[in-house]
Design a protein around this motif. Structure first.
Motif, PDB file in Angstrom:
ATOM      1  N   LEU A 104      46.130  28.918  51.104  1.00 45.55           N
ATOM      2  CA  LEU A 104      45.646  28.512  49.694  1.00 45.55           C
ATOM      3  C   LEU A 104      44.493  28.467  49.218  1.00 45.55           C
ATOM      4  N   ALA A 156      49.124  33.033  51.195  1.00 43.35           N
ATOM      5  CA  ALA A 156      50.042  31.782  51.683  1.00 43.35           C
ATOM      6  C   ALA A 156      51.319  31.926  51.954  1.00 43.35           C
ATOM      7  N   HIS A 157      52.129  32.758  51.200  1.00 41.82           N
ATOM      8  CA  HIS A 157      53.635  32.841  51.636  1.00 41.82           C
ATOM      9  C   HIS A 157      53.914  33.875  52.645  1.00 41.82           C
ATOM     10  N   THR A 193      52.429  29.211  58.840  1.00 45.39           N
ATOM     11  CA  THR A 193      52.176  27.801  58.607  1.00 45.39           C
ATOM     12  C   THR A 193      52.993  27.257  57.504  1.00 45.39           C
ATOM     13  N   ASN A 194      53.057  25.936  57.381  1.00 44.79           N
ATOM     14  CA  ASN A 194      53.617  25.042  56.277  1.00 44.79           C
ATOM     15  C   ASN A 194      52.864  24.082  55.992  1.00 44.79           C
ATOM     16  N   THR A 253      63.556  31.702  50.174  1.00 45.81           N
ATOM     17  CA  THR A 253      62.698  32.625  49.772  1.00 45.81           C
ATOM     18  C   THR A 253      62.607  33.970  50.324  1.00 45.81           C
TER      19      THR A 253
END
Lengths: 276, 284, 349
Positions: free
Chosen positions: C57, C77-78, C82-83, C107
């Motif tokens: 991010l 990021a997408h 990682t989350n 997604t």
């Protein structure tokens, strides 16, 4: 997150088109008022003249209209602030029975079509108060209906953003309720009050849809005078007086914006100073 | 705080007198609303032009008005303009609000906001006049748009201009209530830019979109000066006929038309309220 | 639950500047796969920025972020393995709990619908939120919202789960319970957890390893015990647990003196002695390193805490076993501690 250059370009073009669309009718009025030609045919001015402006200021209905509109706007603004500020204060800071209902009642006039309101005040005056028809007081009294929602909403938002504990602290330190309001609360909401006042004044000054029902055609406020003249013909004098309105409105708006911005910057500047 | 006060006194004064501060405003609104409901309806059930407070009830004006096809074509024009103008305005305002909100430079965003909102402060008459100048024969765009002035397209153009700021405002407010974290969370969960918009941002701004539509629609169906100036008598909306009938001293007919306009507004408001409840039910 | 991912994270020479402000000054850090790693530091130390850089991010100005052996420094990021669990939870208000959790499975369209549904159910059961699947976030309590936020991130089976102050919005009792649960979820899934916190007791309770950050750099990285017993800097000594810090060591005939107390000889800019290492002796006792006047005493159950003032006005905190002293406010006593209890910082090398 990064944006693609194509999207950036699209965005720029879109914003440019919107800007042109929004400003075009204002710019063309300004141009028409300083171009010597009777009829504006091109966007490139073919000279410069102030004759239309001086003619406009000599034209009786406009001269009367400027004074009339200013009186109406000043009176309506004062009444709206005097009625709206205490109401907003009571709704924000005290327990009023039925506060939720009252809040929607104060916003309700926004949904009332202005022509309908105009007809109603017209009916009210001819039925009950024939002497109010066509007077500054009568028109201003009707305008208050349009201004009240803005005053209550703007001042209410200002009060919601200020800390009620400050007023309690003032009371605790020995201030009377009135002292606490004028010395602590009022300074905190002076910017919302300024905005509400300026907005009310300009709204009232510009009003046509409601006003036109409340005055005879020979003595009218400025926008109504312009409207009635436009119904007959167009000439550069109308452009000239319209230009004066545009310039005055935008200058007032800009000054208010700058005043608010300065007040805002001053406040954040202080918190930055005390921060880590 | 001058010395001790008697307990009885204090108790009496504790009864929050500040609540009475709403009274002046409420009294004013009651007068205005009573004038709306009582006088408006009372005027509409008369036949004669009379300014007396109470006149005998007579529904002739209503029955002739409702039987007149001219009234219905006016109502049709009014609603059609409302629909077209509100759709066009919102279609411009929605991306505009996003563009303004995501502008990187502060001064540019402030300038754009000024461009979008400052026309609110310029009289509707002046702005409509500007469009007249632009569109009239011999004017700067007269050759291209000659057929627009004094016809519906010209009225629509000017009305979109007048209502645009009112559409941007609710949309911008709804965008501003969305924390940046929602978009970040969606990206973190694997959503592409298009998915982030469709699945998170659009549903969250739907209430703002709806209130923009509602606001522009109600403002447009009651607009008077703009259709009067750009319609040139060829495009007639309800608001104009009310004014004309007063000029023609047909007060009861004007009252009937005012009641119809008011009822139309109320129907639109309640329709939108219902839709908003349906869509936004669970958001808050 | 062997399907959960676990990767190591390698951060090398990462820097980040916002305008003229240097937020991260060359950070290097190794995070073992399947470990619970905490980034601990005061607000503004750059720990959240570092976490956001790991999540994609935020982008570092320089440096490399490697996750599971792959360079992900420039991955959006997408597309990262990682989350992130946001401090506020950042649950989508227009979606139900189940739809929020399913969001990240829809997604990429790689998870078949049936499997997605069972994975959502499984993860909601793990965080004990199964019965709230159809509720909207607004109807949940703070703790429940945070559970859903963790489930929403975990359900994607990330190689690394990033948590940004996940417990700071909760009340203290709930925080204590959630710490144990976070630890359990980490052990059950085996996923690498990286958690940002400003709370040292939280970090000590949760983490296998703690990186203490200050002013954009990692001051020390190690187990809770290492950090407590072997603090590498004055900052770590004062930030992890309580400590009495003394400054300006001056040479004397026997040993050195600082703040009115005698210390063993040696060079240092500052010295630290833990409160529990301090003993109180009679003022004229030969072991006394200097006199202290008792300011306050308080009984906490496990200990008696005595605050004293040395002859130079320095305040010293002693934590003694109950019954180890009878000193009262106003008494003058001798302050004593073992040589080995003294930690030295700066100038020592």
């Amino acid at each position: 997150m990064r944006r693609s250059p194509a999207l950036e370009a699209l965005r720029f073009v879109f914003l440019l088109l919107v800007t042109i669309f929004v400003l075009a009718p204002l710019v063309v009025v300004l141009l028409a008022s300083i171009t010597p030609d009777e009829v504006l045919t091109s966007l490139v001015p073919k000279g410069f003249t102030t004759q239309w402006i001086s003619q406009a200021l000599d034209y009786e209905p406009f001269r009367v209209g400027i004074v009339y509109s200013a009186q109406v706007a000043a009176l309506a603004t004062v009444i709206a602030l005097l009625l709206g500020t205490p109401a907003a204060y009571a709704l924000a800071r005290t327990r009023v029975p039925g506060a939720g209902l009252l809040r929607s009642v104060f916003v309700a006039p926004l949904s009332l079509p202005r022509v309908v309101a105009g007809f109603c005040f017209f009916a009210l005056y001819v039925s009950l108060l024939p002497s109010a028809y066509g007077t500054v007081g009568g028109v201003a009294f009707a305008h208050v209906l349009l201004l009240l929602p803005f005053v209550v909403a703007l001042v209410g938002a200002g009060l919601a953003g200020s800390d009620p504990a400050l007023e309690e602290a003032a009371r605790d330190l020995g201030a009377s309720p009135l002292q606490a309001f004028f010395k602590v609360t009022l300074p905190q909401i002076r910017m919302p009050l300024l905005i509400a006042g300026v907005f009310s004044f300009l709204t009232s000054f510009d009003e046509v849809d409601l006003s036109i029902f409340l005055m005879p055609a020979d003595t009218t406020t400025l926008p109504v005078a312009i409207f009635l003249r436009l119904q007959q013909d167009q000439d550069p004098t109308t452009s000239a007086v319209s230009s004066l309105m545009i310039v005055a409105s935008l200058v007032i708006a800009l000054l208010t914006g700058l005043a608010v911005r300065r007040a805002g910057l001053w406040r954040t500047g202080r918190t930055e100073g005390t921060g880590e | 705080m001058t010395g001790p006060t008697e307990p009885g006194n204090t108790v009496k004064r504790r009864r929050n007198p500040a609540a009475l501060l709403v009274l002046p405003g409420v009294v004013y609104l009651v007068i205005a609303f009573v004038a709306v409901v009582a006088l408006l309806i009372s005027y509409s059930v008369r036949v004669e032009r009379t300014s007396v407070l109470f006149a005998p009830v007579d529904l002739t004006t209503w029955s002739t008005a409702l039987g007149d096809s001219y009234l219905w074509s006016t109502v049709g024009t009014t609603l059609r303009l409302g629909l077209i103008v509100s759709l066009i305005t919102v279609v411009i305002a929605y991306p505009l609000a996003w563009c303004v909100q995501t502008m990187k430079r502060g001064w540019a965003a402030a300038a754009m906001l000024f461009v979008v909102f400052s026309p609110i402060l310029v009289s509707v008459v002046v702005r409509s006049y500007g469009w007249q100048l632009l569109l009239r024969t011999g004017g700067p765009f007269g050759d291209t748009f000659d057929s627009w002035l004094y016809h519906e397209p010209g009225v629509i153009l000017a009305l979109v201009h007048v209502e645009l700021p009112f559409a941007v405002f609710p949309i911008l407010s709804s965008i501003r209530t969305i924390p940046a974290e929602y978009t970040e969370a969606a990206a973190d969960l694997g959503a592409s830019a298009a998915q982030r918009f469709r699945k998170v941002l659009l549903p969250l701004t739907a209430p703002g979109l709806l209130s923009a539509l509602q606001l522009v629609f109600t403002l447009t169906i009651s607009a008077f000066a703009t259709p009067a100036l750009l319609g040139g008598g060829r495009v007639t909306v309800l608001a104009q006929t009310i004014y004309q009938n007063i000029q023609l001293l047909a007060w009861p007919l004007a009252a009937v038309q005012a009641v119809i306009l008011l009822v139309l507004t109320l129907i639109v408001l309640s329709l939108f309220a219902a839709v908003t409840r349906l869509i936004g039910g669970g958001v808050r | 639950m062997s399907d959960f991912g676990a990767s190591s994270v390698e951060i090398s020479d990462v820097t980040r500047t916002f305008g003229s402000q240097r937020v991260l000054g060359s950070i290097s850090l190794s995070i073992r796969a399947s470990s619970f790693h905490c980034l601990l530091g005061p607000s503004g130390c750059g720990k959240t920025t570092l976490l956001r850089i790991m999540a994609g991010l935020d982008t570092p100005d320089t440096g490399v972020v490697t996750i599971g052996g792959t360079d992900h420094s420039r991955t959006a990021a997408h597309r990262r393995p990682t989350n992130l669990v946001f401090q506020s939870g950042a649950l989508f208000p227009h979606l139900t709990v189940a739809d929020n959790v399913a969001f990240g499975l829809k997604t990429d369209r790689r998870t078949p619908q049936g499997e997605a549904r069972s994975r959502v159910a499984e993860i909601l059961d793990l965080v004990a939120m199964g019965e709230y699947a159809d509720r909207r976030p607004a109807t949940l309590s703070g703790g429940q919202r945070q559970r859903v936020a963790i489930a929403r991130a975990l359900v994607r089976r990330p190689d690394v789960l990033l948590l940004d102050e996940p417990l700071s919005a909760l009340d203290l009792a709930l925080q204590l319970r959630m710490r144990r649960e976070l630890r359990r979820w980490q052990q059950e899934t085996g996923t690498t957890f990286v958690c940002v916190t400003h709370n040292q007791s939280e970090a000590m309770e949760l983490a296998d390893e703690i990186a203490v950050m200050n002013a954009g750099v990692v001051e020390q990285s190690g187990s809770a015990r290492d950090l407590y017993e072997q603090p590498a800097s004055r900052f770590v000594a004062s930030f992890i647990g309580e400590n009495n810090i003394f400054e300006k060591l001056t040479p004397m005939d026997e040993g050195h003196t600082a703040d009115g107390l005698v210390f063993p000889a040696g060079r240092a800019d500052s010295l630290a002695v833990r409160p529990e290492a301090i003993r109180l002796v009679p003022a004229d006792h030969p072991a006394s390193r200097g006199p202290g006047r008792v300011l306050t005493t308080s009984f906490t159950g496990k200990s008696v805490r005595v605050s004293l003032r040395t002859s130079t006005g320095r305040e010293v905190l002693a934590e003694l076993a109950p019954g180890a002293t009878t000193a009262q406010a106003g008494d003058t006593v001798g302050i004593d501690f073992d040589d080995a209890a003294v930690r030295r910082f700066g100038a020592a090398a």
